[in-house]
Enzyme design. Structure first.
Site, PDB file in Angstrom:
ATOM      1  N   THR A 201      -2.139   5.698  -7.721  1.00  0.00           N
ATOM      2  CA  THR A 201      -0.758   5.240  -7.587  1.00  0.00           C
ATOM      3  C   THR A 201      -0.686   4.075  -6.611  1.00  0.00           C
ATOM      4  O   THR A 201      -1.421   4.038  -5.619  1.00  0.00           O
ATOM      5  CB  THR A 201       0.126   6.382  -7.064  1.00  0.00           C
TER       6      THR A 201
ATOM      7  N   GLY B 298      -1.278   7.546   0.842  1.00  0.00           N
ATOM      8  CA  GLY B 298      -0.009   8.239   0.680  1.00  0.00           C
ATOM      9  C   GLY B 298       1.208   7.389   0.915  1.00  0.00           C
ATOM     10  O   GLY B 298       2.332   7.884   0.886  1.00  0.00           O
TER      11      GLY B 298
ATOM     12  N   GLU C 136      -3.069  12.771  -5.567  1.00  0.00           N
ATOM     13  CA  GLU C 136      -4.229  11.902  -5.379  1.00  0.00           C
ATOM     14  C   GLU C 136      -5.411  12.697  -4.826  1.00  0.00           C
ATOM     15  O   GLU C 136      -6.554  12.525  -5.268  1.00  0.00           O
ATOM     16  CB  GLU C 136      -3.866  10.750  -4.436  1.00  0.00           C
TER      17      GLU C 136
END
Length: 233
Positions: free
Chosen positions: A32, A99, A107
């Protein structure tokens, strides 16, 4: 070269690395964030080479589906040969702080099962000591006060992550994120354990016990590959 141009260069390099080193028909692990997005854009040109992907966030899933790439639940696959994701910080040992995009728990799950973790970053993310970027900690909502108190005893200053409109940020898992400021993480492995042991913590955005295997780092001079298993090119 702008930061976005470096990220695009690294995303393309990651797609090339995966195409050269991974067999056809596998399922890819996809992370991400902005650099991961450039990887998705690049790998989409080769989508027929792969079965599909597992994704660490709803946002990445939407991007993959946009390109017609099948997305599987992790429970549907037996093997994850490679996971490609960015980092907010990475040190010389391949320990990462992650994060910033809010997907740290998923993740970490994907990283834990992947045979190879390929970290994609621009040169600004390489640091000697982790912690200048606030450390994300995903927390069960009812425990946010007690966890924040425990994080202060570890030397940090936790703040609840909020959205641009002022509402509390909620992760894809329905949890809150405490961003911990004013840290200098000298021993990432020990600190990861200490935070994970706090009741109410879902996970911490330190990837020290499962760090990167490969880092593809973009700079104005091109992309450098760092292999934490012993090679640099």
């Amino acid at each position: 070269m702008t930061q976005d141009e470096m990220k695009r260069l690294v995303g393309a390099a990651a797609a090339a690395y995966v195409n050269q080193n991974m067999p056809e028909g596998i399922t890819l692990g996809v992370g991400t964030g902005s650099t991961a997005n450039f990887f998705i854009d690049a790998i989409a040109k080769h989508k027929n080479r792969y079965r599909g992907a597992v994704s660490s966030s709803d946002a990445s899933t939407a991007r993959l589906l946009h390109y017609g790439i099948d997305v599987f639940d992790l429970n549907q696959i037996d093997d994850l040969p490679v996971y490609v994701d960015g980092a907010d910080e990475i040190n010389e040992l391949g320990h990462m702080l992650k994060g910033g995009g809010g997907a740290l728990t998923r993740e970490k799950i994907l990283a834990s099962v992947a045979k190879e973790f390929v970290c994609v970053v621009d040169a600004s993310k390489c640091v000697s000591v982790l912690g200048f970027f606030p450390l994300p900690v995903e927390v069960i909502p009812m425990a946010r006060t007690s966890v924040a108190h425990a994080l202060r005893t570890l030397g940090g200053m936790p703040k609840i992550r909020v959205r641009p409109d002022g509402d509390i940020y909620m992760s894809d898992n329905g949890c809150i994120i405490l961003d911990v400021h004013r840290l200098k993480i000298i021993d990432p492995e020990a600190f990861e354990v200490a935070v994970n042991q706090i009741p109410g913590v879902v996970t911490v955005g330190l990837f020290a016990h499962r760090g990167a295997d490969i880092c593809l780092m973009g700079s104005v001079s091109g992309v450098k590959k760092i292999d934490y298993r012993g090679e640099m090119t």
